[in-house]
Design an enzyme around this catalytic site. Structure first.
Site, PDB file in Angstrom:
ATOM      1  N   GLU A 125       1.210  -0.764   0.327  1.00  8.68           N
ATOM      2  CA  GLU A 125      -0.082  -0.183   0.375  1.00  8.68           C
ATOM      3  C   GLU A 125       0.575   0.816   0.079  1.00  8.68           C
ATOM      4  O   GLU A 125       0.273   2.463   0.006  1.00  8.68           O
ATOM      5  CB  GLU A 125      -1.207  -0.117   1.073  1.00  8.68           C
ATOM      6  CG  GLU A 125      -2.077  -1.251   0.856  1.00  8.68           C
ATOM      7  CD  GLU A 125      -3.232  -0.623   2.279  1.00  8.68           C
ATOM      8  OE1 GLU A 125      -2.855  -0.343   2.932  1.00  8.68           O
ATOM      9  OE2 GLU A 125      -4.553  -1.681   2.316  1.00  8.68           O
ATOM     10  N   GLU A 230      -4.986  -8.770   0.998  1.00  5.12           N
ATOM     11  CA  GLU A 230      -6.066  -8.323   2.639  1.00  5.12           C
ATOM     12  C   GLU A 230      -7.791  -8.035   2.807  1.00  5.12           C
ATOM     13  O   GLU A 230      -8.083  -6.997   1.227  1.00  5.12           O
ATOM     14  CB  GLU A 230      -5.232  -7.186   2.717  1.00  5.12           C
ATOM     15  CG  GLU A 230      -3.939  -7.080   3.483  1.00  5.12           C
ATOM     16  CD  GLU A 230      -3.763  -5.993   4.794  1.00  5.12           C
ATOM     17  OE1 GLU A 230      -5.214  -5.004   5.158  1.00  5.12           O
ATOM     18  OE2 GLU A 230      -2.556  -5.613   4.328  1.00  5.12           O
TER      19      GLU A 230
END
Length: 304
Positions: A125, A230
């Site tokens: 991320e 995720e």
């Protein structure tokens, strides 16, 4: 720039497991016994099976500069497969230290370690955080780190290992980041309808939000595999727009998302097994509450 010669395919193969952080909520480092305890619990979950893979965010033991994370010997002892992660945000030294730890792990543990590796993510991320004004990295720097990682693995047992990057779909969707897709072998999709406060994000809307993001990522991937690295729904926490955190809704999300991904054979790392330990997470995405993982019960039924 890909790994066409790799003996390890990047294709989805139904791997499933959990994300594992390097430390507890009180910043205490997890040691080998902690990781082994978590990995053993994951492999013996009630009403489900096969959760024997661990996605790591770093190769470095928490609190050290470049010591090998103790999740590695724990994975060897429990025969847990590994989606390795290199944390690259926060300065140029980060990738250097990560690669030092990775190379040390290869030297120290040999094929007992490398045979368990199913992939490697450079960063997590970072593009999303960079765009949000947080500590992340640019696409150019990320690509440089990917190149350094490939070079570092040359001549080792992990040469040709499929390398990817994990981010949000809108980060991959950003045209300025498209060169990252060319530099990797697979894309990792992080999807949390709970956090999508600009959209309809009730538990009823969650499958639409999740698969919308996943399918957008697949459409951008130019035929490269997309893993779900995720996702999850919290059992407690604030209400975010229409998203209510509860065990009941987490169970619904498990059925709607985990069960459909399992049946489709997509590689999946759920978030997460136990988020509250030595502290209370808020929100709490854990399947298990704080306490002894062999004694406490899951918040919700894990059957499909």
């Amino acid at each position: 720039m890909g790994s066409a010669g790799s003996s390890i395919s990047a294709a989805n193969s139904g791997i499933h497991g959990f994300n594992y952080g390097a430390f507890f909520l009180n910043q205490q480092a997890k040691v080998q016994a902690d990781f082994e305890y978590e990995f053993n619990r994951a492999q013996t979950l009630p009403n489900t099976s096969g959760w024997n893979s661990a996605r790591l965010y770093t190769m470095i033991q928490w609190g050290t500069s470049s010591d090998v994370i103790e999740a590695i010997p724990a994975a060897i002892n429990t025969q847990t497969t590994l989606m390795l992660g290199l944390w690259i945000s926060g300065g140029n030294q980060a990738i250097t230290n990560e690669l030092e730890a990775l190379q040390s792990a290869i030297s120290q543990y040999g094929t007992s370690f490398t045979d368990l590796v199913v992939g490697l993510s450079v960063g997590s991320e970072d593009l999303y955080r960079d765009a949000s004004g947080e500590t992340g990295t640019s696409a150019t720097y990320l690509i440089d780190c990917i190149s350094k990682t490939r070079s570092a693995l040359e001549g080792t047992a992990l040469e040709g290992m499929p390398i990817g990057h994990v981010d949000t779909y809108d980060s991959f969707f950003n045209s300025s980041n498209s060169a990252v897709i060319d530099a990797i072998d697979w894309l990792g999709f992080d999807g949390y309808p709970y956090w999508e406060q600009a959209n309809a994000n009730s538990i009823e809307d969650a499958p639409t939000r999740f698969y919308e993001g996943l399918n957008k990522t697949i459409s951008l991937a130019a035929g490269k595999p997309v893993y779900v690295t995720e996702t999850g729904w919290p059992v407690s926490g604030d209400t975010i727009n229409l998203a209510v955190a509860s065990a009941e809704n987490a169970r619904t999300y498990w059925v709607d998302i985990a069960c459909t991904l399992l049946s489709s054979g997509v590689n999946l790392w759920w978030y997460d097994l136990q988020e509250s330990q030595w502290g209370q997470a808020d929100p709490d995405f854990g399947i298990y509450p704080a306490g002894d993982l062999q004694q406490v019960s899951p918040y919700y039924d894990l059957s499909c």
